[in-house]
Design a protein around this motif. Sequence first.
Motif, PDB file in Angstrom:
ATOM      1  N   ALA A   1      -1.777 -12.069  -3.903  1.00  0.00           N
ATOM      2  CA  ALA A   1      -1.975 -10.622  -4.047  1.00  0.00           C
ATOM      3  C   ALA A   1      -3.437 -10.289  -4.322  1.00  0.00           C
ATOM      4  N   SER A   2      -4.088 -11.043  -5.207  1.00  0.00           N
ATOM      5  CA  SER A   2      -5.505 -10.784  -5.521  1.00  0.00           C
ATOM      6  C   SER A   2      -6.361 -10.923  -4.275  1.00  0.00           C
ATOM      7  N   GLU A   3      -6.066 -11.934  -3.500  1.00  0.00           N
ATOM      8  CA  GLU A   3      -6.838 -12.157  -2.279  1.00  0.00           C
ATOM      9  C   GLU A   3      -6.696 -10.983  -1.321  1.00  0.00           C
ATOM     10  N   ARG A   4      -5.475 -10.462  -1.207  1.00  0.00           N
ATOM     11  CA  ARG A   4      -5.270  -9.340  -0.294  1.00  0.00           C
ATOM     12  C   ARG A   4      -6.069  -8.116  -0.730  1.00  0.00           C
ATOM     13  N   VAL A   5      -6.114  -7.857  -2.039  1.00  0.00           N
ATOM     14  CA  VAL A   5      -6.879  -6.707  -2.524  1.00  0.00           C
ATOM     15  C   VAL A   5      -8.366  -6.893  -2.257  1.00  0.00           C
ATOM     16  N   VAL A   6      -8.890  -8.068  -2.556  1.00  0.00           N
ATOM     17  CA  VAL A   6     -10.319  -8.321  -2.363  1.00  0.00           C
ATOM     18  C   VAL A   6     -10.694  -8.225  -0.890  1.00  0.00           C
ATOM     19  N   ARG A   7      -9.880  -8.823  -0.055  1.00  0.00           N
ATOM     20  CA  ARG A   7     -10.214  -8.810   1.375  1.00  0.00           C
ATOM     21  C   ARG A   7     -10.160  -7.392   1.947  1.00  0.00           C
ATOM     22  N   ARG A   8      -9.208  -6.604   1.474  1.00  0.00           N
ATOM     23  CA  ARG A   8      -9.086  -5.255   2.032  1.00  0.00           C
ATOM     24  C   ARG A   8     -10.153  -4.316   1.488  1.00  0.00           C
ATOM     25  N   VAL A   9     -10.394  -4.361   0.180  1.00  0.00           N
ATOM     26  CA  VAL A   9     -11.277  -3.376  -0.442  1.00  0.00           C
ATOM     27  C   VAL A   9     -12.737  -3.812  -0.406  1.00  0.00           C
ATOM     28  N   LEU A  10     -13.027  -5.016  -0.850  1.00  0.00           N
ATOM     29  CA  LEU A  10     -14.421  -5.453  -0.951  1.00  0.00           C
ATOM     30  C   LEU A  10     -14.971  -6.006   0.359  1.00  0.00           C
ATOM     31  N   LEU A  11     -14.113  -6.652   1.142  1.00  0.00           N
ATOM     32  CA  LEU A  11     -14.589  -7.240   2.391  1.00  0.00           C
ATOM     33  C   LEU A  11     -14.261  -6.393   3.607  1.00  0.00           C
ATOM     34  N   GLY A  12     -13.435  -5.358   3.416  1.00  0.00           N
ATOM     35  CA  GLY A  12     -13.145  -4.452   4.515  1.00  0.00           C
ATOM     36  C   GLY A  12     -12.303  -5.046   5.618  1.00  0.00           C
ATOM     37  N   GLU A  13     -11.590  -6.136   5.328  1.00  0.00           N
ATOM     38  CA  GLU A  13     -10.759  -6.761   6.344  1.00  0.00           C
ATOM     39  C   GLU A  13      -9.428  -6.035   6.446  1.00  0.00           C
TER      40      GLU A  13
END
Length: 734
Positions: free
Chosen positions: A712-724
């Motif tokens: 779950a943490s990875e999904r948030v980081v990738r979507r919000v901070l990395l824009g993936e």
Amino acid sequence: MPRLSVVVPVRHARGQLRACLDSVLCQSFTDFEVIGVDDEAPDGSGLVLDEFAARDDRVRAVHLPPGAGPDGRRNAGAGRATGDYLVLLEGDHVLLPGALAAVAGRLAATGDPDVLLFGHHRRPFRGRSRPARSLELLAGLPDGRFTLAEHPGLLDIAPVCWNRAVRRAFHEEQGPAFGPGPHGERMYALRTLAAASSVAALPLACVEHRGRRPLPAPRTAGTAGRGTGAHPADAPAPHALVDAYAALMEFVRDRSLPQPVPVLLFERAVRELVAEYGAVTRRRRRYARSVAAFHRAHRPAGHRFPAGAGGLRPRLLGGGRYVALGALDAALALRRTLRAAPGRLRSHIRRTLVGPYYWWQRRLPLDPRLAVYAAYWNRGVSCNPEAVFRKARELAPEVRGVWVVAENQVAAVPEGIDHVVPGTRRYWRLLARATYFFNNVNFPDHLVKRPGQVHVMTHHGTPLKIMGLDQQDYPAAAQGLNFDRLLRRVDRWDWSVSANPHSTEVWARAYPGTARPLECGYPRNDALTTATPERIAEIRRGLGLRPGVRAVLYAPTHRDYEAAFTSRLDLVRFCEAVGPDTVVMVRAHYFYEGGGLPEHPSLLDVCEHPRIEELCLAADALVTDYSSVMFDYAHLDRPIVVHAPDWETYRTVRGVCFDLLSGRPGDTPGAVSGSTGELIRIFRDGDWRSPANEALRAAFRARFCPYGDGRASERVVRRVLLGEVAERTAGRAG
């Protein structure tokens, strides 16, 4: 062939759609079909349609390609209907009890007219349901059948699609289909009245129109750097209304409808076009020219402008006299300027005297590599924001994270974590210059969100109790809650993290706003699904739990109507009954200052333990009442017992989203006790881990823990901070 086809097009209705569909399916009249239409709504509304279609064969879910729009969804639903009459709803409206029976009865009594108009109630956002004016107008119409030419007052009834039943054959033969654009529904309503050879009235409220919150204009993508994902603005062009009325008048002309129908519709168009002119702020000359062209092309014989001052604006606008209109505009603008001057002066004084440093910092560029984290009103480093923070260090190390921590909690901040105390100069600079903001509660009201800043609300629990705007109906639970201020905070959110589809629906209803749901699981629960046996053993040793001992975590929730912690469980009696090989860890809600626990060798006070996740990992079983910890603990697939002696009081005073004690799979996570004696029996008899309760736990996990893969943490980081773009989970996490 069913008598009625109820068409429900959906878009951004995740939080309200369940109530809408339930209101249809529970009607006493049963000769109907329901056609729900979705065009891949990003909030996952289509998932609710699929759920209802799977369990009730009267419901069909239609999924269109993205971008079908309101007209595409409505026309697709009508095109798939097989009933005698079309009844359209919106996803956030409900049918009132007995509505379909009343509609069917009135249709039969009036000999199947082309259109049947019925009444409705309006329930404004944050208001009580009241009868709409249309009910009075309907009551004044004849009992039989009539036409628009005979009763021009029909045009005063709300021109919407959901206050009428339209004969399907008439809909197909006359072609009053829904047109594109923001005015398509209104034009459909006017076309049905204009073309109908017979109209009947039912002066009864059949629908409750539940108003949505007036939301701020959506933020365009790209305004917040790499991590935005807000909806693009879609404001209609000023000439869209002119084009819509031009198409309506062509529809009337092609059918050679009798007088006074063309005149009535043209007069309505004139009134609305004049009103629209007052809202046009750009390209007014172009708008005036398009209205003048509309007048030249479609003004019917027999139309007369109103006499006196009431006809001045229609005459000027219809004649394209832009200069004269401009003179009126200038006079009105001067009056507005004079009225607004005192307000501008007060605003200038505030900027000069209050928070000058913060004001100045907000004029400096944002730092695209700076993120602010906070949790539980600055109580320290914890919960979902911490899990995101630590994953961001791994996947996006270029984005520096700083925690906001209250001064009395600074000593507990882990070594190596940058932090700032509220009120300091660095704190104001941080709020002004950071690009990303993560919190499991709202940031303070003094934070001014700048264009380009991205706010992520992670929340801190799956809701069993009523939350947010839903608390308006539960005054004991809403004491001290200012709903206007709450909504202003909600308007700052860009993303709303959700643990499961249930939460997504509740958050959409409780916190209406423009934030996009990020349904990916709770980041804090990654620690539960990835913990190794060695890590669990280490935690148990740290708590002083000897090998082989059974550890039971008792974690009751907070009650808004109680000032201090009161255990509903006789802890000493329970410990004596379960024996010395069981240790009961007691964790009172963090709102209470300690639990005030009795002395007993089998009782372990963990009220001050900083990490509830570690307590969950250490426990062999959870005993709770209504705490959201049960949803987190379910990830571990270990026994859960609900000890709920005051359930009726709690759900009456606090309000709940579903019946935790129903015993239905998905609602109840395991064994249930209503007294200390019952809880003792459950543990003595082994019922706490019986096959029946294991089955309940499995259904509970399936409903509330669909993303328990530790990412779950990875999904948030990738979507919000990395824009993936995130993987397309069942909940449409992306």
